[in-house]
Design an enzyme around this catalytic site. Structure first.
Site, PDB file in Angstrom:
ATOM      1  N   ILE A 154      -7.615  -1.172  -8.088  1.00 26.78           N
ATOM      2  CA  ILE A 154      -7.296  -1.233  -6.662  1.00 26.78           C
ATOM      3  C   ILE A 154      -7.554   0.107  -5.991  1.00 26.78           C
ATOM      4  O   ILE A 154      -8.155   0.169  -4.913  1.00 26.78           O
ATOM      5  CB  ILE A 154      -5.838  -1.689  -6.454  1.00 26.78           C
ATOM      6  CG1 ILE A 154      -5.652  -3.110  -6.990  1.00 26.78           C
ATOM      7  CG2 ILE A 154      -5.470  -1.634  -4.968  1.00 26.78           C
ATOM      8  CD1 ILE A 154      -4.216  -3.591  -7.010  1.00 26.78           C
ATOM      9  N   THR A 232       1.025  -0.462  -1.273  1.00 26.91           N
ATOM     10  CA  THR A 232       0.751  -1.860  -1.615  1.00 26.91           C
ATOM     11  C   THR A 232       0.886  -2.058  -3.122  1.00 26.91           C
ATOM     12  O   THR A 232       0.393  -3.037  -3.668  1.00 26.91           O
ATOM     13  CB  THR A 232      -0.673  -2.273  -1.176  1.00 26.91           C
ATOM     14  OG1 THR A 232      -1.632  -1.364  -1.744  1.00 26.91           O
ATOM     15  CG2 THR A 232      -0.815  -2.276   0.336  1.00 26.91           C
ATOM     16  N   ARG A 234       4.051  -1.049  -5.672  1.00 27.23           N
ATOM     17  CA  ARG A 234       5.348  -1.544  -6.124  1.00 27.23           C
ATOM     18  C   ARG A 234       6.481  -0.950  -5.291  1.00 27.23           C
ATOM     19  O   ARG A 234       6.478   0.243  -4.986  1.00 27.23           O
ATOM     20  CB  ARG A 234       5.576  -1.176  -7.603  1.00 27.23           C
ATOM     21  CG  ARG A 234       4.961  -2.167  -8.574  1.00 27.23           C
ATOM     22  CD  ARG A 234       5.707  -3.488  -8.542  1.00 27.23           C
ATOM     23  NE  ARG A 234       5.140  -4.514  -9.381  1.00 27.23           N
ATOM     24  CZ  ARG A 234       4.239  -5.413  -8.986  1.00 27.23           C
ATOM     25  NH1 ARG A 234       3.760  -5.389  -7.759  1.00 27.23           N
ATOM     26  NH2 ARG A 234       3.820  -6.358  -9.823  1.00 27.23           N
ATOM     27  N   GLU A 263      13.383  -7.365  -2.043  1.00 29.51           N
ATOM     28  CA  GLU A 263      12.621  -8.160  -1.081  1.00 29.51           C
ATOM     29  C   GLU A 263      13.332  -9.468  -0.784  1.00 29.51           C
ATOM     30  O   GLU A 263      13.590 -10.245  -1.719  1.00 29.51           O
ATOM     31  CB  GLU A 263      11.207  -8.403  -1.621  1.00 29.51           C
ATOM     32  CG  GLU A 263      10.431  -7.101  -1.780  1.00 29.51           C
ATOM     33  CD  GLU A 263       9.047  -7.261  -2.375  1.00 29.51           C
ATOM     34  OE1 GLU A 263       8.714  -8.366  -2.852  1.00 29.51           O
ATOM     35  OE2 GLU A 263       8.296  -6.271  -2.365  1.00 29.51           O
ATOM     36  N   HIS A 281       5.066  -8.402   0.898  1.00 31.01           N
ATOM     37  CA  HIS A 281       4.402  -8.443  -0.413  1.00 31.01           C
ATOM     38  C   HIS A 281       3.197  -9.383  -0.338  1.00 31.01           C
ATOM     39  O   HIS A 281       3.019 -10.281  -1.156  1.00 31.01           O
ATOM     40  CB  HIS A 281       5.381  -8.896  -1.499  1.00 31.01           C
ATOM     41  CG  HIS A 281       5.051  -8.351  -2.853  1.00 31.01           C
ATOM     42  ND1 HIS A 281       6.006  -7.891  -3.735  1.00 31.01           N
ATOM     43  CD2 HIS A 281       3.867  -8.195  -3.489  1.00 31.01           C
ATOM     44  CE1 HIS A 281       5.424  -7.473  -4.857  1.00 31.01           C
ATOM     45  NE2 HIS A 281       4.131  -7.660  -4.724  1.00 31.01           N
TER      46      HIS A 281
END
Length: 307
Positions: A154, A232, A234, A263, A281
């Protein structure tokens, strides 16, 4: 065999992953709540299953102890901080991840957040809906310095995309990829140097004991006043109370946060900030990524249950 599937997006777009499980004769139990499960809920659902396709729901020791038949855990994604890995290993439970299935989606979303924060898209959108057509001053990211913490798939994807904005690239990684760095003009530096010199800082590391709250008050105050912080990766990498104070006091320009320690976030004060773009998320939530993760998660689970 009985399988528990917890991710809400599993087979929602393409039914093939579900069909693959049915073709194998599995009895399938799906998440009945349409939200991440809490420990008590998943404990009840998992107690007699042979395998689980897991999202962000907690697979703690307490949960796994009740899953006496469990032989394989297939992570729908790559982060495994919600799984008690030591206890799973002790039990001989096989664990797999869908590595590479969603990195394009998350890299795209990271750049999206960079632009949204820099150009205050959330504020402009809100004010337009109130029929306020006044101009709002914002910031460009073109030609600025990007600091990428973690250069896995990523992180590398974000770097590749940022070259289209002619950004200067600083990076930090425990295991630097010098070949990649040379090809894309990346300079590996210390975390402190990255925090002090980057205009945009993007986190792409796993959540571990070493990375928990790696961004706190000290690190935020190292950053430039015009710095943008993106996460983006954790929840838990950033001290959310310190971030709230830094944004409220304009210590940094803004933040784009897709992941939180809890969350939805328990710190509701974060919702009051105009210089923060909040997401649920959502980085991996594209049709392509969901399809890829579903297929790979099923393939991994079938392999581990029958090998």
């Amino acid at each position: 065999m009985k399988i528990l599937v917890t991710p809400r997006s599993f087979a929602k777009h393409d039914p093939k992953p579900l069909e693959m499980l049915l073709e194998k004769g599995f009895e399938i139990v799906q998440n009945p709540y349409q939200r991440p499960l809490v420990e008590e809920e998943i404990t009840e659902l998992i107690k007699d299953v042979d395998g689980v396709i897991i999202g962000v729901d907690p697979l703690t020791r307490n949960v796994l102890e009740k899953a006496e038949n469990l032989k394989a855990i297939s992570k729908y994604g790559v982060g495994v901080d919600n799984i008690d890995l030591d206890y799973a290993k002790e039990r001989g439970i096989k664990i797999s991840r869908t590595v590479g299935a969603n990195f394009n989606a998350v890299a795209d979303f990271t750049v999206c957040l960079m632009l949204a924060v820099a150009r205050k898209i959330n504020v402009i959108d809100r004010e337009c809906r109130r029929n306020n057509w006044n101009k709002i001053m914002t910031m460009e990211i073109y030609g600025k310095t990007l600091g990428v913490v973690g250069t896995g798939n990523i992180g590398k994807g974000v770097i590749k995309r940022s070259k289209g904005f002619d950004m200067n690239i600083l990076a930090y990684d425990v295991y630097p990829d010098e070949k990649f760095a040379k090809e894309y003009g990346v300079k590996y530096v210390s975390l402190e140097e990255l925090y002090k010199n980057a205009d945009v800082i993007s986190l792409h590391v796993p959540l571990t004991e070493d990375t928990y709250k790696m961004i706190g008050k000290r690190e935020l105050h190292m950053m430039k006043k015009n710095a943008i912080l993106i996460n983006t990766a954790r929840g838990g990498l950033i001290d959310e109370e310190a971030l709230y104070e830094a944004l409220k006091e304009n210590v940094i320009y803004g933040a784009g946060i897709d992941v939180f320690e809890h969350e939805p976030p328990t710190n509701k004060k974060l919702f009051e900030l105009d210089n923060m773009v909040i997401s649920s998320h959502n980085g991996a939530s594209t049709y392509e990524a969901v399809d890829n993760m579903g297929l790979m998660a099923v393939e991994n689970l079938v392999r581990d249950l029958f090998s």
